[in-house]
Design an enzyme around this catalytic site. Sequence first.
Site, mmCIF file in Angstrom:
data_model
loop_
_atom_site.group_PDB
_atom_site.id
_atom_site.type_symbol
_atom_site.label_atom_id
_atom_site.label_comp_id
_atom_site.label_asym_id
_atom_site.label_seq_id
_atom_site.Cartn_x
_atom_site.Cartn_y
_atom_site.Cartn_z
ATOM 1 N N HIS A 176 7.676 -7.199 0.503
ATOM 2 C CA HIS A 176 9.033 -6.718 0.286
ATOM 3 C C HIS A 176 9.951 -7.076 1.431
ATOM 4 C CE1 HIS A 176 9.744 -4.087 -3.273
ATOM 5 N NE2 HIS A 176 8.479 -4.402 -3.430
ATOM 6 N N ASP B 177 16.357 -2.616 1.052
ATOM 7 C CA ASP B 177 15.511 -2.852 -0.111
ATOM 8 C C ASP B 177 15.950 -1.843 -1.170
ATOM 9 O OD1 ASP B 177 13.149 -2.596 -1.936
ATOM 10 O OD2 ASP B 177 12.294 -4.009 -0.505
#
Length: 458
Positions: A20, A122
């Site tokens: 990620h 994120d």
Amino acid sequence: ERRRHDAPHVALLAFPFGTHAAPLYSLARALAAAAPGAAFSFLNSARSNASLARSAAAAGQAPDNLRVYDVTDGCPTGYELPADDPEEKVRLFLGVTPGNFLVAMAAAEDGGGRKVSCLVSDAFLWIAGKMAEEMGVPWVPLWTGGPASLAAHLHTDLLRLTIGAGKQAIPARADQHLNFVPGLSYLRVRDLPEGVVFGNLNSEFSRLLHRMADELPRAAAVALNTFAGLDPALDAEFSAQFNTSLPVGPLNLVAPIPAGPDRHACLPWLDSQAPASVAYVSFGTVISPPPAELAELAAGLEASGAPFLWSLKDEWRARLPAGFLDRTGSRGLVVPWVPQVDVLGHVASGAFVTHCGWNSVVESLAGGVPMVCRPFLGDQRINARVVSQVWEVGVGFEGGALTCGGVKEALDLVLRTEEGKRMRERAGELRKKAVRAVGPGGSSVQNFKALVGIVTGN
Ligand code: UDP
């Protein structure tokens, strides 16, 4: 009181698990290079930062205006994470969030003397939206997965209402198509990530993603690691749902971070193979197929006779069938890590046996390499469905799991038939589209410019 005329300071908040942080870091580098007058602070766990630093070192120095800060990950020193509970580290991390980010942000402000003027995070970290609201600054989340899985999460309530939720929902409806969700009619209930309508709806991830879906429409803009035109129905859907939808990918083409040195000499080995002949195998950084499947895969590679390159962690190597490495040594290379982007960009790569993590899918697409899909969890089943049914650049497995016969058949199909050739041509077309999107005047370039404007307040 915020000093309005301060030079911009953008804090980027990473989700430090799986792959990620890497696409967010790519974006950070690209933003910092595009806005030299602004400061950028990348906040991420020490462990994740260390692994990024290893590959980033190969990409050369980061822009001067990008600084990296560690945040605590909530894991007490000496605490041994339970092997059977992969979510424990996520729970620990979220347990100390947002405090950990606030501490690092204060350090970043002290270090550069500039108040943070925008939060990029994120998308999983919806809490960054709340932080931004309190700080009176814009929030720009980056969705690092594919558009179809994002659409599925955005429609969680509709899905639960229509299909039902919990254990009973599934067996009867597993093959029902999601034709009541805009842009997702090719998906079946069984393709959804766990925690949407089946699996544990109360897991950390399920709750996180459900909440994220509520928060994203409030963001100043949502950045996506995809490009306009890859999924036109969802382009329209996101433009309608979000204040600003900005597909700025594929990030591995926009801001490539080479995967580090080629320690195991994969690229010279590929140089010695015929074009489009090699099966490259990797299931990403998190998953490994269970031992029985690993053995089936090995047997399938052996039976197919194709040259293969297998990224397999050392701890799994011992689980290969007895004698496998000796018998296949002349045409197979099994190593713990490969520079995947370069491998998929190599002319010898002919098929990618993959778990369909979005980074892998996008990298395969950028390399024009067809996929053999063995998805395991999360968004991987959706990605696999897109690859095989929508783009038609790959195949899955009957029943899902790898079998010796299934692997041989899939590799034969992709590497040795007319249909495989057509898949490769279609993959090549997608590659061209991706390259156009990130080229001069391309849609991702335009969207990136808009993103720079939003995060720097210009
Ligand atoms: N990767 C790599 N070398 C390897 C295995 C993986 O460079 O030997 C990289 C790959 O290029 C990709 C990432 O690891 O960028 C995997 O990301 P993905 O989203 O596919 O899967 P995840 O690790 O999140 O499950």
